[in-house]
Design an enzyme around this catalytic site. Structure first.
Site, PDB file in Angstrom:
ATOM      1  N   ASP A  27      -3.056  -9.800 -13.964  1.00  0.00           N
ATOM      2  CA  ASP A  27      -2.646 -10.586 -12.801  1.00  0.00           C
ATOM      3  C   ASP A  27      -1.124 -10.669 -12.801  1.00  0.00           C
ATOM      4  O   ASP A  27      -0.519 -11.163 -13.758  1.00  0.00           O
ATOM      5  CB  ASP A  27      -3.270 -11.988 -12.899  1.00  0.00           C
ATOM      6  CG  ASP A  27      -3.020 -12.821 -11.658  1.00  0.00           C
ATOM      7  OD1 ASP A  27      -2.094 -12.485 -10.889  1.00  0.00           O
ATOM      8  OD2 ASP A  27      -3.745 -13.809 -11.456  1.00  0.00           O
ATOM      9  N   LEU A  28      -0.503 -10.185 -11.730  1.00  0.00           N
ATOM     10  CA  LEU A  28       0.966 -10.161 -11.689  1.00  0.00           C
ATOM     11  C   LEU A  28       1.582 -11.556 -11.746  1.00  0.00           C
ATOM     12  O   LEU A  28       2.764 -11.690 -12.059  1.00  0.00           O
ATOM     13  CB  LEU A  28       1.445  -9.434 -10.418  1.00  0.00           C
ATOM     14  CG  LEU A  28       1.152  -7.944 -10.330  1.00  0.00           C
ATOM     15  CD1 LEU A  28       1.790  -7.349  -9.085  1.00  0.00           C
ATOM     16  CD2 LEU A  28       1.636  -7.206 -11.566  1.00  0.00           C
ATOM     17  N   THR A  41       9.773   0.667   0.134  1.00  0.00           N
ATOM     18  CA  THR A  41       9.463   0.835   1.551  1.00  0.00           C
ATOM     19  C   THR A  41      10.696   1.067   2.418  1.00  0.00           C
ATOM     20  O   THR A  41      11.806   0.675   2.058  1.00  0.00           O
ATOM     21  CB  THR A  41       8.732  -0.428   2.059  1.00  0.00           C
ATOM     22  OG1 THR A  41       8.527  -0.350   3.468  1.00  0.00           O
ATOM     23  CG2 THR A  41       9.551  -1.680   1.775  1.00  0.00           C
ATOM     24  N   THR A  83       1.149  -6.310   1.034  1.00  0.00           N
ATOM     25  CA  THR A  83       1.513  -5.415   2.133  1.00  0.00           C
ATOM     26  C   THR A  83       1.144  -5.953   3.519  1.00  0.00           C
ATOM     27  O   THR A  83       1.279  -5.232   4.504  1.00  0.00           O
ATOM     28  CB  THR A  83       0.842  -4.041   1.950  1.00  0.00           C
ATOM     29  OG1 THR A  83      -0.580  -4.220   1.884  1.00  0.00           O
ATOM     30  CG2 THR A  83       1.335  -3.369   0.676  1.00  0.00           C
ATOM     31  N   GLY A 123      -4.929   0.343  -3.823  1.00  0.00           N
ATOM     32  CA  GLY A 123      -3.938   0.897  -2.917  1.00  0.00           C
ATOM     33  C   GLY A 123      -4.179   2.369  -2.615  1.00  0.00           C
ATOM     34  O   GLY A 123      -4.897   3.069  -3.344  1.00  0.00           O
ATOM     35  N   GLN A 124      -3.566   2.841  -1.533  1.00  0.00           N
ATOM     36  CA  GLN A 124      -3.765   4.232  -1.129  1.00  0.00           C
ATOM     37  C   GLN A 124      -3.230   5.210  -2.169  1.00  0.00           C
ATOM     38  O   GLN A 124      -3.876   6.220  -2.472  1.00  0.00           O
ATOM     39  CB  GLN A 124      -3.070   4.482   0.213  1.00  0.00           C
ATOM     40  CG  GLN A 124      -3.677   3.735   1.379  1.00  0.00           C
ATOM     41  CD  GLN A 124      -3.059   4.162   2.700  1.00  0.00           C
ATOM     42  OE1 GLN A 124      -3.388   5.216   3.238  1.00  0.00           O
ATOM     43  NE2 GLN A 124      -2.151   3.353   3.212  1.00  0.00           N
ATOM     44  N   TYR A 171       8.532  -9.446   4.378  1.00  0.00           N
ATOM     45  CA  TYR A 171       7.994  -8.349   3.574  1.00  0.00           C
ATOM     46  C   TYR A 171       9.123  -7.434   3.093  1.00  0.00           C
ATOM     47  O   TYR A 171       9.208  -7.103   1.907  1.00  0.00           O
ATOM     48  CB  TYR A 171       6.982  -7.555   4.390  1.00  0.00           C
ATOM     49  CG  TYR A 171       6.595  -6.235   3.759  1.00  0.00           C
ATOM     50  CD1 TYR A 171       5.774  -6.195   2.634  1.00  0.00           C
ATOM     51  CD2 TYR A 171       7.070  -5.031   4.284  1.00  0.00           C
ATOM     52  CE1 TYR A 171       5.438  -4.979   2.040  1.00  0.00           C
ATOM     53  CE2 TYR A 171       6.731  -3.819   3.710  1.00  0.00           C
ATOM     54  CZ  TYR A 171       5.922  -3.797   2.591  1.00  0.00           C
ATOM     55  OH  TYR A 171       5.594  -2.591   2.008  1.00  0.00           O
TER      56      TYR A 171
END
Length: 296
Positions: free
Chosen positions: A35-36, A100, A61, A10-11, A124
């Site tokens: 692993d989630l 988010t 995402t 991820g960023q 999402y």
């Protein structure tokens, strides 16, 4: 201080790893070792990493794709986030969870504060809201950071997409009726470290809870693109035009909030943190990408 981040690519993870702070060690965990969808691997990996604080950054995402894959979106963004938060609680460490602007419906006329009613308009957004609730319920020692319009020199994001399109075309069509706050992943990473220091050192409940964290100042996607291209033209002489279009002219599977401008006064009041104006860090990011392209 040892910061363990979920998600390797991820960023914000990349921005945290790029920091060079002497007393900060950043460890990124992800598949295959963690692993989630497998709680036992999460607990084992986090325990072995011996974190002082956990950053819950791993997420699904793909906003549009989530409309067709709701089970997967919820498995990662909601159930996965809960697993990480539960592990943090078991390890007696704080968790900082990234969320988010998409938890809001975008119909508010003013900027959103943390207590504004949530009402996601996409799978999402709903999966991220569910994740917020699960994280908070699993570990009271939490900070949930809602951010938006994240860009960086890393990975896939709007800024990098605009620069890529500029190599192929002289005009780019960009939506002008969606408003928000462009946010540098590097600025988020700097703030996360500062928040983490406070959480580790101070048990005060006021430091916990939901906070908004975005770049200072609001704009729309088209004007964001125009600014990116203005820096590009200044540095290279190339002129790229932006054709403003409406959301209805650019249909997508998932609905987007028309207004997702977030108010960050609470973060400044509690932590003394306010991110730079988005124009400043956008300029820096564009310059870094252009400079890197010269030496590639």
């Amino acid at each position: 201080m040892r910061i363990v981040v979920t998600g390797k690519t991820g960023q914000v993870t990349s921005a945290l790893q790029a920091l060079r702070i002497p007393d900060i060690e950043v460890i990124a965990l992800g598949r295959p070792e963690m692993d989630l969808s497998s709680p036992s691997t999460v607990v084992k990996s986090l325990s072995q990493a011996r974190p002082d604080v956990i950053i819950s950054s791993a997420a699904y995402t793909a906003v549009d794709k989530a409309e067709a894959e709701p089970d997967l979106a919820f498995a990662i963004n909601a159930e996965g986030a809960e697993i990480v938060s539960t592990a943090a609680f078991q390890l007696s460490v704080p968790i900082i969870h990234l969320s988010t602007d998409y938890v809001f419906n975008g119909r508010n006329s003013a900027s959103y504060i943390e207590t504004h009613p949530t009402d996601p308009v996409s799978v999402y957004g709903q999966s991220k809201l569910d994740g917020e609730r699960r994280v908070a319920a699993a570990n009271p020692n939490h900070v949930i950071l809602r951010t938006a319009w994240v860009y960086s020199t890393f990975g896939r994001n709007f800024l990098r997409t605009m620069l890529r399109l500029s190599e192929k075309q002289d005009e780019v069509r960009v939506v002008s009726d969606q408003h928000g706050c462009p946010t540098s992943a590097t600025d988020i990473a700097d703030a996360v470290v500062e928040i983490a220091r406070h959480l580790v050192a101070n048990p005060e409940t006021d430091l916990r809870g939901i906070f908004h964290i975005v770049g200072t100042g609001a704009t729309n996607w088209a004007d964001f693109a125009k600014f990116i291209f203005s820096v590009l033209e200044e540095k290279t002489g190339r002129h790229i035009s932006v054709k403003e279009i409406a959301t209805v002219d650019y249909p997508t599977a998932a609905a987007r909030p028309a207004n997702s401008v977030l108010n960050c006064d609470k973060l400044e009041s509690v932590y003394g943190i306010r991110l730079p104006r988005w124009q400043a860090t956008t300029r820096t990011t564009v310059e870094q990408i252009l400079e890197a392209a010269k030496t590639a």
